[in-house]
Design an enzyme around this catalytic site. Sequence first.
Site, PDB file in Angstrom:
ATOM      1  N   LYS A   2       0.826  -1.214   0.000  1.00 20.41           N
ATOM      2  CA  LYS A   2       0.000   0.000   0.000  1.00 20.41           C
ATOM      3  C   LYS A   2       0.862   1.267   0.000  1.00 20.41           C
ATOM      4  O   LYS A   2       0.585   2.191  -0.752  1.00 20.41           O
ATOM      5  CB  LYS A   2      -0.920   0.049   1.235  1.00 20.41           C
ATOM      6  CG  LYS A   2      -1.957  -1.058   1.302  1.00 20.41           C
ATOM      7  CD  LYS A   2      -2.984  -0.763   2.372  1.00 20.41           C
ATOM      8  CE  LYS A   2      -2.403  -0.675   3.760  1.00 20.41           C
ATOM      9  NZ  LYS A   2      -2.025  -1.949   4.387  1.00 20.41           N
ATOM     10  N   ARG A  49      11.274  -5.688   5.636  1.00 15.99           N
ATOM     11  CA  ARG A  49      11.000  -4.263   5.371  1.00 15.99           C
ATOM     12  C   ARG A  49      11.777  -3.371   6.338  1.00 15.99           C
ATOM     13  O   ARG A  49      11.833  -3.626   7.533  1.00 15.99           O
ATOM     14  CB  ARG A  49       9.496  -3.993   5.536  1.00 15.99           C
ATOM     15  CG  ARG A  49       9.127  -2.526   5.366  1.00 15.99           C
ATOM     16  CD  ARG A  49       7.659  -2.353   5.136  1.00 15.99           C
ATOM     17  NE  ARG A  49       6.860  -2.497   6.353  1.00 15.99           N
ATOM     18  CZ  ARG A  49       5.527  -2.420   6.359  1.00 15.99           C
ATOM     19  NH1 ARG A  49       4.861  -2.222   5.230  1.00 15.99           N
ATOM     20  NH2 ARG A  49       4.865  -2.551   7.485  1.00 15.99           N
ATOM     21  N   ARG A  74      -0.822  -8.084  14.249  1.00 18.01           N
ATOM     22  CA  ARG A  74      -1.481  -7.091  13.382  1.00 18.01           C
ATOM     23  C   ARG A  74      -2.269  -7.784  12.279  1.00 18.01           C
ATOM     24  O   ARG A  74      -3.349  -7.327  11.893  1.00 18.01           O
ATOM     25  CB  ARG A  74      -0.443  -6.129  12.792  1.00 18.01           C
ATOM     26  CG  ARG A  74       0.041  -5.109  13.824  1.00 18.01           C
ATOM     27  CD  ARG A  74       1.389  -4.542  13.448  1.00 18.01           C
ATOM     28  NE  ARG A  74       1.346  -3.692  12.280  1.00 18.01           N
ATOM     29  CZ  ARG A  74       2.349  -3.560  11.416  1.00 18.01           C
ATOM     30  NH1 ARG A  74       3.456  -4.244  11.563  1.00 18.01           N
ATOM     31  NH2 ARG A  74       2.235  -2.746  10.399  1.00 18.01           N
TER      32      ARG A  74
HETATM   33  P1  AMP Z   1      -0.145   1.216   9.607  1.00 25.51           P
HETATM   34  O1  AMP Z   1       1.109   1.953   9.277  1.00 25.51           O
HETATM   35  O2  AMP Z   1      -1.303   1.603   8.745  1.00 25.51           O
HETATM   36  O3  AMP Z   1       0.055  -0.283   9.698  1.00 25.51           O
HETATM   37  O4  AMP Z   1      -0.572   1.693  11.086  1.00 25.51           O
HETATM   38  C1  AMP Z   1       0.266   1.464  12.209  1.00 25.51           C
HETATM   39  C2  AMP Z   1      -0.575   1.395  13.472  1.00 25.51           C
HETATM   40  O5  AMP Z   1      -1.264   2.643  13.678  1.00 25.51           O
HETATM   41  C3  AMP Z   1      -1.697   0.356  13.453  1.00 25.51           C
HETATM   42  O6  AMP Z   1      -1.224  -0.929  13.807  1.00 25.51           O
HETATM   43  C4  AMP Z   1      -2.648   0.928  14.489  1.00 25.51           C
HETATM   44  O7  AMP Z   1      -2.187   0.716  15.807  1.00 25.51           O
HETATM   45  C5  AMP Z   1      -2.564   2.427  14.219  1.00 25.51           C
HETATM   46  N1  AMP Z   1      -3.582   2.860  13.213  1.00 25.51           N
HETATM   47  C6  AMP Z   1      -3.343   3.350  11.954  1.00 25.51           C
HETATM   48  N2  AMP Z   1      -4.501   3.659  11.315  1.00 25.51           N
HETATM   49  C7  AMP Z   1      -5.496   3.346  12.190  1.00 25.51           C
HETATM   50  C8  AMP Z   1      -6.918   3.416  12.118  1.00 25.51           C
HETATM   51  N3  AMP Z   1      -7.561   3.855  11.002  1.00 25.51           N
HETATM   52  N4  AMP Z   1      -7.625   3.003  13.207  1.00 25.51           N
HETATM   53  C9  AMP Z   1      -7.004   2.558  14.313  1.00 25.51           C
HETATM   54  N5  AMP Z   1      -5.671   2.460  14.455  1.00 25.51           N
HETATM   55  C10 AMP Z   1      -4.902   2.851  13.398  1.00 25.51           C
END
Ligand code: AMP
Length: 221
Positions: free
Chosen positions: A17, A130, A173
């Site tokens: 993404k 990564r 995750r």
């Molecule tokens: P990502 O980089 O998108 O994997 O986000 C890293 C972390 O940020 C996630 O594992 C969540 O803890 C938090 N996070 C990011 N976007 C959201 C969202 N829309 N709702 C809740 N937590 C989020």
Amino acid sequence: MITGVRLIIIGRQGAGKGTQCLRMSRHYVVPHISTGDMLRAAVREGTELGRMAQQVIEAGQLVGDDIMIGLVDQRLQQDDARSRGYILDGFPRTVTQAEALDRISANRPIDAVIDIDVPRDMVIARISSRRTCRDCGANYTAKGEERSPWICDSCGGDVVQRADDTPDAINQRLDLYESQTSPLLDYYERQGRLSVVDGSAAPDEVFARLTSAIDAARHRS
Ligand code: AMP
């Protein structure tokens, strides 16, 4: 170059993404709005949101819906997003967030909702190698022959492994993705708004598939 689009990009962690959103944001000339990047910036700045988010992120949990909805609502009201559009990456993550986004974007509806689909075993392999720039968020693949410290080619920042990219955190995750984010796919599918793009190919091929899925979705709406 085609100016303007409003997109939601969904997909497992490691589905590509970040890389594809960056390319699409250049192609459509719209901001790439990653809620994960916004939260990590708040952590670095040491704001109240950042202190709270750090614990949640490191525990592999999701930040509360109300906080996330407020954060995105504010961001989408800024001029660039209002006039040209946006690519939302990492939001919505739950059906509650999706319903709120439908209300927020009611006057300027989303053009396409895309799931970049990559099987779980393939994303685990990708995330384990990564490495990410602490400053600009650029992603790299570790091959085991990098110099230490590793400096980002784009901005000179430190390239490191994210605290939540370790095997335990990745599995947690991904479990959370299956339980909370997969229902989102059903939500958009039921409304006939979901396009699924196979993300297991090389980046150029995935990018070509994405732009044609977006064209097709725009013609349908
Ligand atoms: P990502 O980089 O998108 O994997 O986000 C890293 C972390 O940020 C996630 O594992 C969540 O803890 C938090 N996070 C990011 N976007 C959201 C969202 N829309 N709702 C809740 N937590 C989020």
